[in-house]
Design an enzyme around this catalytic site. Structure first.
Site, PDB file in Angstrom:
ATOM      1  N   SER A 101       0.817  -1.220   0.000  1.00 15.84           N
ATOM      2  CA  SER A 101       0.000   0.000   0.000  1.00 15.84           C
ATOM      3  C   SER A 101       0.853   1.273   0.000  1.00 15.84           C
ATOM      4  O   SER A 101       1.566   1.528  -0.949  1.00 15.84           O
ATOM      5  CB  SER A 101      -0.959  -0.044   1.179  1.00 15.84           C
ATOM      6  OG  SER A 101      -1.875   1.011   1.096  1.00 15.84           O
ATOM      7  N   ASP A 244      -5.998   2.042  -3.698  1.00 14.75           N
ATOM      8  CA  ASP A 244      -7.294   1.818  -3.053  1.00 14.75           C
ATOM      9  C   ASP A 244      -7.698   3.084  -2.291  1.00 14.75           C
ATOM     10  O   ASP A 244      -8.815   3.201  -1.803  1.00 14.75           O
ATOM     11  CB  ASP A 244      -7.301   0.581  -2.132  1.00 14.75           C
ATOM     12  CG  ASP A 244      -6.303   0.654  -1.008  1.00 14.75           C
ATOM     13  OD1 ASP A 244      -5.384   1.505  -1.055  1.00 14.75           O
ATOM     14  OD2 ASP A 244      -6.411  -0.158  -0.064  1.00 14.75           O
TER      15      ASP A 244
HETATM   16 MG    MG Z   1      -3.615   1.226  -0.115  1.00 15.98          MG
END
Ligand code: MG
Length: 450
Positions: A101, A244
């Site tokens: 991430s 995301d």
């Molecule tokens: Mg992420």
């Protein structure tokens, strides 16, 4: 192991430093453990981000999965939300994304999704962990080895489906900063296809993240702020390393207030919306205006997704820019979040004006660096220590860290980071003085243990 305490999984899957915490061997055996969990049969969708170590982990986990009887559909280097989406739409049994991430380049990790595209819950993760740690996994016979196929078509389906969710005014000008991460290939294309005039920044794939750190916070978005202002763009969108998440820069070149941005989008949905214990009270105030209500869960997209499902909520989000759109998929989606924001701003903007209509409450987000051991030690009696330090407490909430609400409406959350070695202090008050006073009390307590 790769996360807090003794556990393999942290708040967002398995994550750690390559070589010491996350290795090819770990990926291989996590693949076998997931296969075992699925009954040594079925199909898994697999994607990875732009990190230099992602392809290596992608190969290792593929070997583990097929050697234990599960078929693998490779979707390649894609944003995390595409893996959740593909798992759901392709009818797979689970999805896996290789990513760390927003962490720096030397980290990597593994995150798993269920058949609905929702991240594995802590309960599911501990079942995988039990299989992994006790080496319960098995290889299947040579004639039961899983197949490996590639699916490039799903990218187009995903993009078409994203575009069907929005109706952005033509000519809307947006600068997109992908941090050279997993959003780089798809995000600018989607915005162009949505009719926007797109200027890209850090949208060349590069696992060293040369343009900026993949955490989309104010300190890392200097270039985006300048480019938005210099080009007269309507909006700047910054993704984290796996896209995301999304953070916004308004047309004046400022990174917007996270809580206000969340409140703006959530009130477009109305009804019941879900957020986390670290979100501010502006969300409650704005939802009240549209007769909606706010439910709070522990920090993390899994807890938010769980809250959405249990309460049939219309929308869910964290102030970090992780937003869930249950009308699309149960995986947080930075591309859809950006598109939806562009949609709202193109019809009702400018963004700075929409956010200025909401009152400003001083808020502080601070992190104190400490070792994993110190994190545990500091949090041990935090509830009692905070209770003794404040004399006007309305409520103490310990569903995630310790959150104290005071009688004047101020609140503070002291919480260990689930993915990095920090204790985070998040607070909000009606005045600057009160905010600083609360911050100093919390810092004194934390520092007394260091
Ligand atoms: Mg992420």
């Amino acid at each position: 192991m790769a996360s807090v305490g003794k556990k393999l999984f942290g708040t967002s899957g398995i994550r750690g430093e390559i070589g010491s915490e996350v290795t090819g061997e770990l990926a291989l055996n996590v693949g076998k453990s997931l296969s075992y969990y699925l009954g040594n049969e079925g199909t898994v969708v697999l994607g990875y981000d732009t990190r230099t170590t992602s392809k290596m982990l992608n190969q290792a986990i593929t070997a583990g999965l097929v050697e234990s009887g599960v078929n693998v559909i490779k979707v390649g280097m894609v944003p995390t939300p595409l893996v959740g989406y593909a798992t759901d739409r392709l009818g797979a049994d689970a999805g896996i994304m290789i990513t760390a991430s927003h962490n720096p380049s030397k980290y990597n990790g593994i995150k798993i999704w269920d058949k609905n595209g929702m991240a594995y819950t802590p309960e599911q993760e501990s079942e995988i962990e039990d299989i992994y740690l006790n080496k319960k996994y098995v290889n299947v016979g040579w004639d039961k080895i899983g197949s490996i196929t590639e699916n490039n078509e799903i990218k187009k389906v995903y993009m078409d489906d994203l575009l069907s969710m929005v109706n952005i005014e033509p000519g809307f000008k947006v600068v997109i900063d992908c941090a050279s991460g997993a959003g780089s290939e798809i995000s600018p294309i989607v915005f162009r296809r949505a009719g926007c005039e797109v200027i890209t920044l850090n949208s060349q794939v590069d696992g060293f993240f040369p343009g900026r750190n993949p955490e989309p916070n104010d300190a890392n978005l200097g270039s985006l702020k300048k480019v938005v202002k210099a080009t007269g763009a309507d909006l700047g969108i910054a993704h984290d390393g796996d896209a995301d998440r999304m953070m916004a820069v308004d047309e004046t070149g400022k990174v917007v207030n996270f809580d206000k941005l969340l409140a703006l989008v959530a009130s477009e949905f109305g009804g019941t919306v879900v957020t986390t214990v670290d979100a501010g009270f502006i969300m409650d105030e704005e939802l009240e205006k549209v007769c909606g209500n706010v439910l709070r869960t522990p920090v993390g997209d899994v807890a938010v997704a769980d809250g959405i499902l249990k309460n049939n909520a219309s929308f869910g989000g964290e102030p970090s820019g992780t937003w869930l759109h249950p009308d699309f998929c149960m995986c947080p989606d930075g591309l859809l979040s950006g598109l939806r924001l562009a949609d709202i701003v193109s019809h009702k903007g400018p963004l700075s004006k929409l956010l200025d209509q909401m009152p400003d409450y001083p808020n502080i987000r601070e992190k104190v660096t400490c070792s994993k051991e110190d994190k545990v030690k500091i949090m041990e009696n935090m509830d009692e220590e905070l209770e003794n330090a404040f004399d006007d407490i309305k409520e103490i909430n310990t569903i995630d860290g310790v959150r104290i609400s005071l009688n004047d409406g101020s609140w503070v959350l002291v919480r260990p980071s689930g993915t990095e070695n920090y204790i985070r202090i998040t607070l909000e008050a009606k005045t600057e003085e009160k905010a600083n006073e609360i911050k100093n009390i919390c810092l004194d307590i934390i520092n007394s243990h260091l």
